[in-house]
Motif scaffolding. Structure first.
Motif, PDB file in Angstrom:
ATOM      1  N   UNK A 123       6.064   9.405   5.211  1.00 60.88           N
ATOM      2  CA  UNK A 123       6.799   9.577   3.954  1.00 60.88           C
ATOM      3  C   UNK A 123       8.293   9.686   4.220  1.00 60.88           C
ATOM      4  N   UNK A 124       9.087   9.483   3.183  1.00 58.32           N
ATOM      5  CA  UNK A 124      10.534   9.677   3.270  1.00 58.32           C
ATOM      6  C   UNK A 124      10.823  11.170   3.380  1.00 58.32           C
ATOM      7  N   UNK A 125      12.052  11.505   3.748  1.00 56.50           N
ATOM      8  CA  UNK A 125      12.460  12.915   3.835  1.00 56.50           C
ATOM      9  C   UNK A 125      12.210  13.653   2.529  1.00 56.50           C
ATOM     10  N   UNK A 126      12.647  13.045   1.427  1.00 54.18           N
ATOM     11  CA  UNK A 126      12.503  13.698   0.121  1.00 54.18           C
ATOM     12  C   UNK A 126      11.041  13.915  -0.242  1.00 54.18           C
ATOM     13  N   UNK A 127      10.211  12.895  -0.045  1.00 49.45           N
ATOM     14  CA  UNK A 127       8.793  13.026  -0.379  1.00 49.45           C
ATOM     15  C   UNK A 127       8.095  14.032   0.525  1.00 49.45           C
ATOM     16  N   UNK A 128       8.479  14.065   1.794  1.00 52.29           N
ATOM     17  CA  UNK A 128       7.883  15.027   2.726  1.00 52.29           C
ATOM     18  C   UNK A 128       8.279  16.452   2.351  1.00 52.29           C
ATOM     19  N   UNK A 129       9.529  16.637   1.922  1.00 51.02           N
ATOM     20  CA  UNK A 129       9.972  17.968   1.508  1.00 51.02           C
ATOM     21  C   UNK A 129       9.235  18.407   0.239  1.00 51.02           C
ATOM     22  N   UNK A 130       9.041  17.489  -0.686  1.00 53.43           N
ATOM     23  CA  UNK A 130       8.283  17.807  -1.907  1.00 53.43           C
ATOM     24  C   UNK A 130       6.863  18.240  -1.548  1.00 53.43           C
ATOM     25  N   UNK A 131       6.236  17.534  -0.613  1.00 52.48           N
ATOM     26  CA  UNK A 131       4.881  17.882  -0.208  1.00 52.48           C
ATOM     27  C   UNK A 131       4.864  19.244   0.488  1.00 52.48           C
ATOM     28  N   UNK A 132       5.917  19.550   1.242  1.00 54.88           N
ATOM     29  CA  UNK A 132       6.020  20.859   1.895  1.00 54.88           C
ATOM     30  C   UNK A 132       6.059  21.969   0.836  1.00 54.88           C
ATOM     31  N   UNK A 133       6.855  21.765  -0.199  1.00 50.17           N
ATOM     32  CA  UNK A 133       6.925  22.761  -1.267  1.00 50.17           C
ATOM     33  C   UNK A 133       5.621  22.825  -2.064  1.00 50.17           C
TER      34      UNK A 133
END
Length: 83
Positions: free
Chosen positions: A45-55
């Motif tokens: 995933x992209x950085x943004x999508x990976x961060x969203x999944x982390x949250x």
């Protein structure tokens, strides 16, 4: 990523967070970097999508650990004043 893969990745990330004793209220991106990088590696995933999944994993843990009460019903405990 399909929904099943998405959910499995959230559960995997949440499990890792529990093992690392990360607070379910953690918001510091530097403390969540490890999980974001793992998601990028696992899922591409992209950085943004990976961060969203982390949250999302943090939210999953928060919901999983809640007492199941309705926040609207208990709003007065927090001074929310829901009517």
């Amino acid at each position: 990523m399909d929904e099943e893969q998405h959910n499995l990745q959230i559960e995997r990330t949440a499990k890792n967070m529990l093992e690392d004793k990360i607070s379910i209220d953690e918001q510091d991106p530097s403390k969540l970097q490890k999980y974001k990088e793992q998601i990028i590696s696992d899922c591409g995933l992209s950085d943004d999508d990976a961060l969203k999944l982390t949250y999302e994993a943090l939210l999953y843990l928060k919901l999983k650990n809640s007492d199941g009460s309705d926040p609207i019903q208990k709003g007065d405990q927090f001074g929310a004043g829901f009517s």
